[in-house]
Enzyme design. Sequence first.
Site, PDB file in Angstrom:
ATOM      1  N   LYS A   1       0.654   7.511  -1.926  1.00  0.00           N
ATOM      2  CA  LYS A   1      -0.336   7.638  -0.867  1.00  0.00           C
ATOM      3  C   LYS A   1       0.394   8.301   0.290  1.00  0.00           C
ATOM      4  O   LYS A   1       1.269   7.708   0.904  1.00  0.00           O
ATOM      5  CB  LYS A   1      -0.889   6.274  -0.488  1.00  0.00           C
ATOM      6  CG  LYS A   1      -2.133   6.352   0.413  1.00  0.00           C
ATOM      7  CD  LYS A   1      -1.796   6.153   1.850  1.00  0.00           C
ATOM      8  CE  LYS A   1      -3.053   6.039   2.696  1.00  0.00           C
ATOM      9  NZ  LYS A   1      -2.795   5.817   4.133  1.00  0.00           N
TER      10      LYS A   1
ATOM     11  N   TYR B   1       3.912   4.416  -0.457  1.00  0.00           N
ATOM     12  CA  TYR B   1       3.147   4.735   0.754  1.00  0.00           C
ATOM     13  C   TYR B   1       4.103   5.438   1.709  1.00  0.00           C
ATOM     14  O   TYR B   1       5.015   4.820   2.248  1.00  0.00           O
ATOM     15  CB  TYR B   1       2.614   3.435   1.348  1.00  0.00           C
ATOM     16  CG  TYR B   1       1.647   3.540   2.507  1.00  0.00           C
ATOM     17  CD1 TYR B   1       1.247   4.759   3.046  1.00  0.00           C
ATOM     18  CD2 TYR B   1       1.114   2.385   3.063  1.00  0.00           C
ATOM     19  CE1 TYR B   1       0.356   4.819   4.096  1.00  0.00           C
ATOM     20  CE2 TYR B   1       0.215   2.430   4.123  1.00  0.00           C
ATOM     21  CZ  TYR B   1      -0.166   3.643   4.636  1.00  0.00           C
ATOM     22  OH  TYR B   1      -1.053   3.692   5.685  1.00  0.00           O
TER      23      TYR B   1
END
Length: 311
Positions: free
Chosen positions: A166, A138
């Site tokens: 992500k 992330y």
Amino acid sequence: MTFPAPLTGVVPPVCTPLTPDGEVDRPSLDRLVDHLVDAGVAALFVLGSSSEAAFLRDGQRREVVEAVTARVGGGLPVLAGAIDMTTPRVLDHVAAVTAAGADAVVVTAPFYTRTHPAEIARHFRLVAGASPVPVVAYDIPSAVHTALDPALVLELAADGVLAGLKDSSGDLAGFRRVVTGARERADVTGFTVLTGSELLVDSALALGADGAVPGLANVDPHGYVRLDRLFRSGDLAGARAEQERLCALFGLVGAGDPARMGGGSSALGAFKAALHLRGVIDCPATAAPQIPLAPGEVEQVDQHLKRAGLL
């Protein structure tokens, strides 16, 4: 459910409905999950920024994962954030969310402490070595104050450490390097690249992204699924028009007065106000110390929903 490689489509970062006294509102969470699943999303991401994971107690984090995995019943992959300051703390979260049924974990770089790139790499290797499920990186430098280097992401992907990214970095050039590398490098296979931008989903898909994790998809999951399907069918003009409608709707995140609250309070408060106005959740409360929207600000959210055809 097995985490697909790659994961494609819309993956909403699920909001966490709360009761007025700050506990997880399980019936509202169930309805929110149904709202998202019925729209045709590809997977669900819990315990990220839009989930208010940073504000939840450890027991509440586990409760959210247990509730969502039980509700989907294996019908969709559930990705769960295992986000904390240091590797030992992240490993505790990995153990908790995977025991609760998560199909993949989503992990940031370490934060609070100053971290060298070699330590970031070691962090992800240690987490992947201990995790029974795939690890998705992330990249959110606005929160952790460290940007993930595209070369490092691809190196970890090639080594089987990372199953995906992500990207909430706002660095479209860096995002492109990851997408291109994942497509062109023979030693990177099945790697998922997801954009976290509400406003650039059509652009990210055009670059070769596999899908999107837009917080606004809590409010209008059908719109983002429609955008994704239009793009994949080759209707680029239709996808662009849908993206522009969603960009206008995204204006609701600015409902809060910046003189009295931060952008996070405004955005999360607007998402929850919209879900409350749409009848999905019972209460629009956000976790302390975030500041709730005033009635006039909720009215602005209402107007955005009406202009978007959602009320």
